[in-house]
Enzyme design. Structure first.
Site, PDB file in Angstrom:
ATOM      1  CB  CYS A   1      -0.921  -0.024   1.223  1.00 49.69           C
ATOM      2  SG  CYS A   1      -1.770   1.535   1.544  1.00 49.69           S
TER       3      CYS A   1
ATOM      4  CB  CYS B   1       0.211   2.060   4.071  1.00 49.04           C
ATOM      5  SG  CYS B   1      -1.443   1.352   3.876  1.00 49.04           S
TER       6      CYS B   1
END
Length: 317
Positions: free
Chosen positions: A55, A58
């Site tokens: 991700c 993230c």
């Protein structure tokens, strides 16, 4: 010239104490979730950062969360959980009404329950607001909020030197805090340190330039310079107005001088009196100056509220 922290050399040890960051930022998993999150949230608010190695957002959000949590000085905890390594936990949470269909997802826990959450990346300012709201829910506040409240209390008490030190200390913690910048500039102007106030205004981050706090501080600084010049002639302006009530320029200058000496209600009344006598005088200069006063005083100031009410009644009568 860097004015942050310079106002009067606030001792480093006088800032709120900070807890060990290692104890407040941990990696969690399905085995430790009850202890690190649910049980821990009964004494301290807990943020849970659900993330994944694949991700991209993230990787940007997690460092921001860590920075904000460290800045909270031990008043909030961060638990980071890799969803790919904790599939069973993800499924359990979905059954409890916390679907983790996308990451990053940040859930806030308090008293064993989910208090709030957000999904996707957020800038640092938004993360701070999220954490401050969580702390407020838990009946607390952030160290930055405490410093700001302390600084404002010092202003109210007339201890401008202490207020300047507190605003400066807050800027060391949060260099993009508009309330701290506005407070520091206003305080320096009130102390008669107009050059330093101007330098502080120049150091305000560009993205904050149009913020209401900065606009108000800018107006306060401009009025301080006007007032310093007018204050020495206060008695002369009063005499001119007494001799000729229609001398609007003298009344206008009197208002500026009264404001410089802290007599806000009288300053506003002088400008309102001009508007009652000649609303269009000098292309509406009295109204414009009154609006500048409001901006400098702050729209929540009692003098602003009272004068705005009178101005509205006058303009719409």
């Amino acid at each position: 010239m860097d004015l942050i922290g310079q106002s009067a050399g606030r001792p480093a040890g006088s800032a709120p104490a900070k807890a060990d960051a290692a104890a407040m930022i941990v990696d969690g998993d399905q085995k430790t979730f009850m202890r690190d999150v649910v049980e821990a949230s009964r004494t301290v608010p807990v943020l849970v950062d659900f993330w994944a190695t694949w991700c991209g957002p993230c990787k940007q959000l997690t460092p921001i969360l860590e920075k904000v949590v460290r800045g909270a000085g031990g008043r909030v905890k961060l638990v980071k959980i890799d969803i790919d390594k904790n599939r069973a936990l993800v499924q359990q949470l979905a059954q409890l009404g916390l679907p983790l269909q996308s990451v990053p997802t940040v859930a806030a826990f308090w008293q064993g329950q989910i208090a709030d959450l957000f999904q996707g990346g957020l800038p640092e300012s938004e993360v701070k607001r999220f954490v401050e709201a969580l702390l407020k829910t838990a009946g607390g506040s952030s160290p930055a909020a405490d410093l700001l409240a302390e600084a404002r209390a010092a202003v109210e008490a007339g201890d401008l030197q202490e207020a300047g030190e507190l605003f400066s200390a807050l800027l060391q913690e949060e260099p993009e805090n508009p309330e701290a910048w506005g407070g520091l500039i206003r305080t320096l102007a009130a102390l008669g340190q107009e050059d330093q106030a101007s330098q502080a205004l120049q150091q305000v981050p560009e993205r904050l330039a149009d913020h209401a706090e900065i606009a108000g501080a800018r107006a306060a600084l401009a009025l301080a310079a006007e007032g310093r010049r007018a204050g020495a002639q206060l008695a002369a302006y009063q005499a001119r107005v007494a001799a000729d009530p229609a001398d609007h320029q003298a009344r206008y200058d009197l208002a500026t001088a009264l404001n410089a000496t802290g007599r806000r209600e009288e300053a506003a009344e002088a400008l309102l009196d001009i508007l009652r006598r000649d609303r269009g005088w000098n292309e509406g200069a009295a109204r414009l100056q009154l609006l500048k006063f409001f901006e400098a005083w702050g729209f929540g100031d009692p003098a602003t509220i009272a004068a705005r009410r009178k101005l509205s009644a006058l303009l719409f009568s």
